[in-house]
Design an enzyme around this catalytic site. Structure first.
Site, PDB file in Angstrom:
ATOM      1  N   PHE A 177      95.281  62.131 -68.071  1.00 12.96           N
ATOM      2  CA  PHE A 177      93.993  62.257 -67.081  1.00 12.96           C
ATOM      3  C   PHE A 177      93.924  63.527 -66.489  1.00 12.96           C
ATOM      4  O   PHE A 177      94.751  64.036 -65.781  1.00 12.96           O
ATOM      5  CB  PHE A 177      94.151  61.024 -65.972  1.00 12.96           C
ATOM      6  CG  PHE A 177      94.121  59.621 -66.472  1.00 12.96           C
ATOM      7  CD1 PHE A 177      92.753  59.027 -66.657  1.00 12.96           C
ATOM      8  CD2 PHE A 177      95.089  59.199 -66.913  1.00 12.96           C
ATOM      9  CE1 PHE A 177      92.543  57.677 -67.043  1.00 12.96           C
ATOM     10  CE2 PHE A 177      95.216  57.807 -67.566  1.00 12.96           C
ATOM     11  CZ  PHE A 177      94.018  57.102 -67.552  1.00 12.96           C
ATOM     12  N   CYS A 188      81.216  66.214 -57.800  1.00 11.27           N
ATOM     13  CA  CYS A 188      80.299  65.313 -58.446  1.00 11.27           C
ATOM     14  C   CYS A 188      78.794  65.527 -58.030  1.00 11.27           C
ATOM     15  O   CYS A 188      78.732  66.227 -56.979  1.00 11.27           O
ATOM     16  CB  CYS A 188      80.632  64.043 -57.894  1.00 11.27           C
ATOM     17  SG  CYS A 188      79.810  62.735 -59.234  1.00 11.27           S
ATOM     18  N   CYS A 196      78.485  58.188 -54.330  1.00 11.60           N
ATOM     19  CA  CYS A 196      78.440  56.489 -54.636  1.00 11.60           C
ATOM     20  C   CYS A 196      79.286  56.195 -53.445  1.00 11.60           C
ATOM     21  O   CYS A 196      80.336  56.560 -53.071  1.00 11.60           O
ATOM     22  CB  CYS A 196      79.160  56.109 -55.827  1.00 11.60           C
ATOM     23  SG  CYS A 196      77.830  56.750 -57.161  1.00 11.60           S
ATOM     24  N   CYS A 203      82.883  54.927 -54.435  1.00 12.05           N
ATOM     25  CA  CYS A 203      83.954  55.960 -55.173  1.00 12.05           C
ATOM     26  C   CYS A 203      85.273  56.042 -54.488  1.00 12.05           C
ATOM     27  O   CYS A 203      85.264  56.049 -53.209  1.00 12.05           O
ATOM     28  CB  CYS A 203      83.315  57.213 -55.102  1.00 12.05           C
ATOM     29  SG  CYS A 203      84.092  58.716 -55.863  1.00 12.05           S
ATOM     30  N   ASP A 204      86.373  56.057 -55.203  1.00  3.21           N
ATOM     31  CA  ASP A 204      87.601  56.039 -54.776  1.00  3.21           C
ATOM     32  C   ASP A 204      88.456  57.507 -55.022  1.00  3.21           C
ATOM     33  O   ASP A 204      89.677  57.558 -55.117  1.00  3.21           O
ATOM     34  CB  ASP A 204      88.443  54.806 -55.325  1.00  3.21           C
ATOM     35  CG  ASP A 204      88.572  55.251 -57.019  1.00  3.21           C
ATOM     36  OD1 ASP A 204      87.860  56.045 -57.618  1.00  3.21           O
ATOM     37  OD2 ASP A 204      88.908  53.998 -57.513  1.00  3.21           O
ATOM     38  N   THR A 205      87.555  58.521 -55.224  1.00  3.22           N
ATOM     39  CA  THR A 205      88.145  59.687 -55.641  1.00  3.22           C
ATOM     40  C   THR A 205      88.038  61.127 -54.391  1.00  3.22           C
ATOM     41  O   THR A 205      86.876  60.906 -54.164  1.00  3.22           O
ATOM     42  CB  THR A 205      87.490  60.403 -57.036  1.00  3.22           C
ATOM     43  OG1 THR A 205      87.936  59.567 -57.878  1.00  3.22           O
ATOM     44  CG2 THR A 205      87.865  61.759 -57.335  1.00  3.22           C
ATOM     45  N   GLU A 260      84.749  60.251 -69.184  1.00  2.44           N
ATOM     46  CA  GLU A 260      84.225  59.296 -68.353  1.00  2.44           C
ATOM     47  C   GLU A 260      82.992  60.106 -67.510  1.00  2.44           C
ATOM     48  O   GLU A 260      83.379  60.772 -66.656  1.00  2.44           O
ATOM     49  CB  GLU A 260      85.217  58.595 -67.494  1.00  2.44           C
ATOM     50  CG  GLU A 260      86.412  57.906 -68.140  1.00  2.44           C
ATOM     51  CD  GLU A 260      87.417  57.137 -67.397  1.00  2.44           C
ATOM     52  OE1 GLU A 260      88.043  56.288 -67.952  1.00  2.44           O
ATOM     53  OE2 GLU A 260      87.651  57.377 -66.263  1.00  2.44           O
ATOM     54  N   HIS A 286      94.767  49.086 -63.780  1.00  3.05           N
ATOM     55  CA  HIS A 286      96.030  50.079 -62.917  1.00  3.05           C
ATOM     56  C   HIS A 286      96.130  49.730 -61.424  1.00  3.05           C
ATOM     57  O   HIS A 286      97.177  49.909 -60.910  1.00  3.05           O
ATOM     58  CB  HIS A 286      95.516  51.580 -63.136  1.00  3.05           C
ATOM     59  CG  HIS A 286      94.205  51.896 -62.872  1.00  3.05           C
ATOM     60  ND1 HIS A 286      92.998  51.365 -63.137  1.00  3.05           N
ATOM     61  CD2 HIS A 286      93.780  52.389 -61.701  1.00  3.05           C
ATOM     62  CE1 HIS A 286      91.832  51.808 -62.538  1.00  3.05           C
ATOM     63  NE2 HIS A 286      92.369  52.471 -61.530  1.00  3.05           N
TER      64      HIS A 286
END
Length: 188
Positions: free
Chosen positions: A24, A30, A34, A37-39, A93, A182
């Protein structure tokens, strides 16, 4: 130079390629914000295309996932060609709000986020489901249609959303269930 949040080796946890070993490459930044969002975008390392590929080649898989944030903000034709020259298969993605870069891309997973789409191709349409009206996705053409229950962080709410997602899929069988495996098995 590209802003890289992290590069890591794991199993693809969601969508069509669930369970496939993958490297990855998570780009930082971005064009959308959102609520689910988990980033974390606050930290990144600047890397050249060659440095990214050098890091990717440390791992034994040929499957590479370019993700983010929004990877199309930073992916270059040069990076795609370097990965292909090293026999790597690229999955992107994306939220679909920007055109895809030129270059070899094996699989495009588009997860729209209530913004206009400008993407030229969708292999997998993966919608994060919260019970919203799905009519806006009816005209989008894809090879695979995946519906993924939104992870709110609240186990009670998540169970409700999962049940709504399952009901929707049973009533609309072109969609398949995508779970964030995951998170379920405790890997990155």
């Amino acid at each position: 130079m590209r802003k890289i949040n992290e590069i890591f080796y794991s199993l693809q946890g969601e969508g069509f390629y669930t369970g496939v070993p993958a490297v990855f490459v998570r780009f930082s930044g971005c064009n959308l914000r959102c609520s689910f969002c988990d980033t974390d975008f606050s930290s990144y390392t600047e890397m050249s295309e060659e440095q990214i590929v050098e890091e990717v080649l440390k791992y034994p898989t040929t499957h590479v996932v370019l993700t983010g944030g929004e990877p199309t903000l930073q992916i270059t034709e040069k990076l795609l060609n370097l990965l292909a020259a090293n026999k790597r298969k690229v999955q992107i993605e994306t939220n679909g709000t920007l055109p895809l870069p030129e270059g070899p891309i094996a699989w495009v997973t588009c997860s729209p986020k209530h913004a206009a789409l400008r993407i030229q191709r969708i292999d997998e349409l993966k919608v994060v489901y919260q019970g919203q009206d799905m009519a806006q996705y009816n005209a989008l053409k894809a090879k695979v249609y995946s519906l993924q229950p939104c992870d709110t962080g609240d186990p009670v709410k998540n169970k409700e959303i999962l049940q709504k997602t399952i009901r929707y899929i049973l009533e609309h069988p072109k969609w398949k269930l995508s779970l964030q495996t995951h998170k379920m098995v405790g890997i990155q």
